[in-house]
Design a protein around this motif. Structure first.
Motif, PDB file in Angstrom:
ATOM      1  N   PRO A   1       0.854  -1.196   0.000  1.00  0.00           N
ATOM      2  CA  PRO A   1       0.000   0.000   0.000  1.00  0.00           C
ATOM      3  C   PRO A   1       0.884   1.238   0.000  1.00  0.00           C
ATOM      4  O   PRO A   1       1.823   1.340   0.786  1.00  0.00           O
ATOM      5  CB  PRO A   1      -0.795  -0.140   1.294  1.00  0.00           C
ATOM      6  CG  PRO A   1       0.094  -0.937   2.192  1.00  0.00           C
ATOM      7  CD  PRO A   1       0.859  -1.873   1.308  1.00  0.00           C
TER       8      PRO A   1
ATOM      9  N   ASN B   1      -0.649   4.489  -1.422  1.00  0.00           N
ATOM     10  CA  ASN B   1      -1.542   5.625  -1.633  1.00  0.00           C
ATOM     11  C   ASN B   1      -2.702   5.557  -0.659  1.00  0.00           C
ATOM     12  O   ASN B   1      -2.957   4.500  -0.063  1.00  0.00           O
ATOM     13  CB  ASN B   1      -2.071   5.611  -3.075  1.00  0.00           C
ATOM     14  CG  ASN B   1      -1.360   6.617  -3.954  1.00  0.00           C
ATOM     15  OD1 ASN B   1      -0.326   7.145  -3.597  1.00  0.00           O
ATOM     16  ND2 ASN B   1      -1.922   6.888  -5.108  1.00  0.00           N
ATOM     17  N   PRO B   2      -3.448   6.650  -0.485  1.00  0.00           N
ATOM     18  CA  PRO B   2      -4.597   6.610   0.423  1.00  0.00           C
ATOM     19  C   PRO B   2      -5.606   5.539   0.019  1.00  0.00           C
ATOM     20  O   PRO B   2      -5.812   5.269  -1.166  1.00  0.00           O
ATOM     21  CB  PRO B   2      -5.203   8.010   0.286  1.00  0.00           C
ATOM     22  CG  PRO B   2      -4.090   8.865  -0.208  1.00  0.00           C
ATOM     23  CD  PRO B   2      -3.254   7.984  -1.081  1.00  0.00           C
ATOM     24  N   ALA B   3      -6.237   4.932   1.002  1.00  0.00           N
ATOM     25  CA  ALA B   3      -7.250   3.912   0.739  1.00  0.00           C
ATOM     26  C   ALA B   3      -8.489   4.553   0.126  1.00  0.00           C
ATOM     27  O   ALA B   3      -9.036   5.521   0.667  1.00  0.00           O
ATOM     28  CB  ALA B   3      -7.609   3.198   2.038  1.00  0.00           C
ATOM     29  N   ARG B   4      -8.909   4.035  -1.012  1.00  0.00           N
ATOM     30  CA  ARG B   4     -10.144   4.476  -1.683  1.00  0.00           C
ATOM     31  C   ARG B   4     -11.064   3.261  -1.837  1.00  0.00           C
ATOM     32  O   ARG B   4     -10.583   2.135  -2.008  1.00  0.00           O
ATOM     33  CB  ARG B   4      -9.859   5.053  -3.061  1.00  0.00           C
ATOM     34  CG  ARG B   4      -8.767   6.100  -3.104  1.00  0.00           C
ATOM     35  CD  ARG B   4      -9.116   7.344  -2.339  1.00  0.00           C
ATOM     36  NE  ARG B   4      -8.169   8.433  -2.608  1.00  0.00           N
ATOM     37  CZ  ARG B   4      -7.911   9.407  -1.774  1.00  0.00           C
ATOM     38  NH1 ARG B   4      -8.508   9.451  -0.596  1.00  0.00           N
ATOM     39  NH2 ARG B   4      -7.045  10.361  -2.090  1.00  0.00           N
TER      40      ARG B   4
ATOM     41  N   SER C   1      -5.469   0.695  -2.417  1.00  0.00           N
ATOM     42  CA  SER C   1      -4.394   1.528  -1.871  1.00  0.00           C
ATOM     43  C   SER C   1      -3.161   1.165  -2.674  1.00  0.00           C
ATOM     44  O   SER C   1      -2.409   0.257  -2.336  1.00  0.00           O
ATOM     45  CB  SER C   1      -4.178   1.254  -0.375  1.00  0.00           C
ATOM     46  OG  SER C   1      -3.110   2.021   0.140  1.00  0.00           O
TER      47      SER C   1
ATOM     48  N   THR D   1      -6.488   8.671   5.586  1.00  0.00           N
ATOM     49  CA  THR D   1      -7.768   8.954   4.938  1.00  0.00           C
ATOM     50  C   THR D   1      -8.889   8.418   5.813  1.00  0.00           C
ATOM     51  O   THR D   1      -8.665   7.573   6.689  1.00  0.00           O
ATOM     52  CB  THR D   1      -7.831   8.329   3.537  1.00  0.00           C
ATOM     53  OG1 THR D   1      -8.990   8.796   2.848  1.00  0.00           O
ATOM     54  CG2 THR D   1      -7.887   6.807   3.620  1.00  0.00           C
TER      55      THR D   1
ATOM     56  N   TYR E   1      -7.917   5.365   8.226  1.00  0.00           N
ATOM     57  CA  TYR E   1      -7.029   4.433   7.535  1.00  0.00           C
ATOM     58  C   TYR E   1      -5.690   5.126   7.291  1.00  0.00           C
ATOM     59  O   TYR E   1      -5.650   6.322   7.007  1.00  0.00           O
ATOM     60  CB  TYR E   1      -7.613   4.013   6.182  1.00  0.00           C
ATOM     61  CG  TYR E   1      -8.746   3.014   6.243  1.00  0.00           C
ATOM     62  CD1 TYR E   1      -8.571   1.708   5.769  1.00  0.00           C
ATOM     63  CD2 TYR E   1     -10.001   3.364   6.724  1.00  0.00           C
ATOM     64  CE1 TYR E   1      -9.610   0.786   5.796  1.00  0.00           C
ATOM     65  CE2 TYR E   1     -11.050   2.451   6.751  1.00  0.00           C
ATOM     66  CZ  TYR E   1     -10.846   1.164   6.292  1.00  0.00           C
ATOM     67  OH  TYR E   1     -11.881   0.248   6.312  1.00  0.00           O
TER      68      TYR E   1
ATOM     69  N   VAL F   1      -1.261   4.107   6.037  1.00  0.00           N
ATOM     70  CA  VAL F   1      -0.197   3.142   5.763  1.00  0.00           C
ATOM     71  C   VAL F   1       0.824   3.239   6.888  1.00  0.00           C
ATOM     72  O   VAL F   1       1.294   4.331   7.222  1.00  0.00           O
ATOM     73  CB  VAL F   1       0.460   3.404   4.400  1.00  0.00           C
ATOM     74  CG1 VAL F   1       1.703   2.519   4.225  1.00  0.00           C
ATOM     75  CG2 VAL F   1      -0.538   3.147   3.277  1.00  0.00           C
TER      76      VAL F   1
ATOM     77  N   LEU G   1      -1.483  -1.676   5.589  1.00  0.00           N
ATOM     78  CA  LEU G   1      -2.622  -0.771   5.624  1.00  0.00           C
ATOM     79  C   LEU G   1      -3.421  -1.111   6.872  1.00  0.00           C
ATOM     80  O   LEU G   1      -3.847  -2.250   7.050  1.00  0.00           O
ATOM     81  CB  LEU G   1      -3.489  -0.934   4.372  1.00  0.00           C
ATOM     82  CG  LEU G   1      -4.741  -0.042   4.311  1.00  0.00           C
ATOM     83  CD1 LEU G   1      -4.367   1.431   4.233  1.00  0.00           C
ATOM     84  CD2 LEU G   1      -5.634  -0.438   3.128  1.00  0.00           C
TER      85      LEU G   1
END
Length: 511
Positions: free
Chosen positions: A70, A72-75, A88, A364, A385, A387, A406
């Motif tokens: 992971p 990037n931000p969790a989407r 992520s 996020t 959330y 990382v 994550l």
């Protein structure tokens, strides 16, 4: 990617028994991993942790290969079959999928693969998936952060170099028409959403448009909005750009805030080299309040306002203490934001001192109870959330590696902090036409419990000059100059450090 999100070019260990193209055999097939202690993180005065830390993705047991991390931000979104997909991404993007946010497992089939194209004019080098949005669960639009890595292409970056040089970042569009199983990004200008009006220059400092937030829809004006981070470069100021479009399928339709309206059209510096650059850069929104925060954007039903979450820092000039971690800010119109408040204190990888708290990045919010297909709303009790980086310790030193997890922590907003609400005239709802007068200066107010608006000037420290300074020492006030004197229009003209030396906000650059 920001420096704290940069890919670590170090050898990683390949995880045995976890092949591509299959479900990871050690995935969390039914439940999240067993809860862990929240690593000693300290929460802000208006936030409470409702439970222990939970692992959503464990790189040591769940990864499909050694670069499956992971980053990037969790989407998340709900697809047409009712399944939740959580992403992520790294520069090879994969998804987790399951019936809800509590029951997810890893799918090892890549959904987006970077092109590693050596021509910066194609905007298709290293690609991270940042934002997704779908109205039907079948067609999903995704904003990718395209990083051109000059050092990875012969002759495009003079030595010596590091991660702060030879970076050119843009935002491009990718589309899935199969429910999120695969996404297509066409190299070239036809997919370009946002970039700076300057071509890549070998050896230049890192610059561009990066880290777009998740996408939110405003029914009041029929537009989709994102915030994106920008660094100072030539005519572009540092901060957070606000972008919007009414058509997610058209990458050229995005416009950015210029200080009075959404009049900034992004240009391709290779196709329009004669364009006047100052006309094609954004005006960052609320730079004093939110600095460059642009990671998590939701409409919060508890505060009845837009809620922005990101990583930042504040320095107290009386004690010299720097508080770094996750902060949040509120807005009624996406343009005017309250001074950021601490959500959770935590180190970042770029300033980690090998202490007991594990460093974090890309925070996020996701609320499992959100009725939105795209989780674009949050309530009083969302999940935070982020990382978490698992550094390797050798003797008295520690080193960053590719072992990242994550994780999430359930939190509750208590609504006891102060925030600046939006002005009565919302510039984002009805943008002034080009050439008209700009938006009026915001009237400063304080928000009490649940964001209730109170008259300005309720702080102990509302007196001017040295009396205000003595008052601040006595009451330990931590309020912005706007709240003390109601002069938000002067914040841009004079440093808060000069007018009020006991409190000063900084956004420390990466080391």
């Amino acid at each position: 990617m920001s420096p704290e999100q940069r890919p670590v070019r170090a050898p990683g260990r390949r995880l045995a028994g976890l092949g591509l193209g299959a479900w990871a055999t050690l995935a969390a097939a039914a439940l999240l991993a067993l809860p862990q202690a929240a690593a000693g993180y300290t929460f802000g005065p208006t936030v409470t942790a409702l439970g222990p830390q939970q692992t959503v993705f464990d790189a040591s047991t769940t990864a499909c290969d050694f670069i499956d991390i992971p980053d990037n931000p969790a989407r998340a979104f709900r697809d047409a079959s009712g399944q939740v997909q959580l992403i992520s991404s790294h520069f090879l993007s994969r998804r987790m999928i399951g019936p809800d946010l509590d029951h997810l497992r890893r799918d090892c089939d890549p959904i987006v693969s970077s092109h590693f194209d050596g021509d910066p004019a194609n905007f298709a080098d290293y690609e991270w998936m940042n934002s997704t949005y779908t109205t039907d669960g079948n067609t999903i639009y995704a904003l990718l952060a395209d990083e051109y890595h000059g050092e990875a292409h012969p002759g495009m970056c003079p030595a010596p170099y590091d991660y702060r040089t030879c970076r050119f970042t843009s935002v491009v569009l990718a589309v899935s028409t199969d429910g999120g199983r695969t996404y297509v990004h066409k190299p070239g200008p036809s997919s370009l959403v946002a970039t700076l009006p300057y071509p890549y220059v070998p050896g230049s400092t890192a610059y561009g448009v990066l880290n777009p937030s998740n996408i939110v829809y405003r029914p009041e004006d029929g537009h989709y909005y994102v915030l994106a981070r920008v660094e100072q470069y030539k005519a572009q100021k540092s901060g957070a750009c606000l972008l919007r479009t009414s058509d997610l399928s058209d990458p050229a339709s995005w416009r950015a805030w210029d200080g009075s309206g959404f009049n900034v059209r992004f240009v391709d510096p290779y196709l329009e080299p004669a364009a006047y650059p100052p006309s094609h850069v954004c005006e960052p929104v609320a730079p004093t309040a939110i600095t460059k925060m642009a990671l998590s954007l939701t409409y919060n039903t508890y505060f009845d306002a837009y809620l922005l979450v990101g990583y930042s820092g504040i320095t107290d000039l009386i004690t010299g203490e720097v508080t770094r971690g996750v902060f949040y800010s509120l807005s009624k119109d996406l343009v005017n934001w309250s001074p950021r408040q601490l959500l959770m204190k935590a180190p970042a990888p770029f300033n980690y001192d090998c202490g007991p708290d594990k460093p974090i990045s890309v925070p996020t919010l996701l609320d499992p109870s959100s009725p939105s297909r795209n989780f674009e709303t949050s309530g009083q009790r969302p999940y935070l959330y982020f990382v978490q980086s698992n550094f390797t310790f050798v003797n008295a030193s520690c080193f960053q590696n590719l072992n990242r997890d994550l994780v999430r922590i359930p939190i509750q907003f208590n609504g006891t902090g102060t925030a600046t609400a939006a002005p009565a005239t919302s510039a984002a709802v009805a943008s002034p036409a080009a050439g008209t007068a700009g938006a009026t200066a915001p009237a400063t107010v304080n928000a009490g419990s649940k964001g209730t608006v109170k008259p300005a000037g309720t702080s102990h420290c509302r007196r001017a000059g040295s009396r205000c300074r003595r008052c601040a020492r006595r009451h330990r006030c931590r309020v912005s100059r706007q709240a003390q004197h109601g002069r938000a229009d002067r914040v841009q003209r004079k440093s808060a450090a000069v007018r009020h030396p006991w409190v000063f906000i900084v956004d420390r650059p990466a080391k």
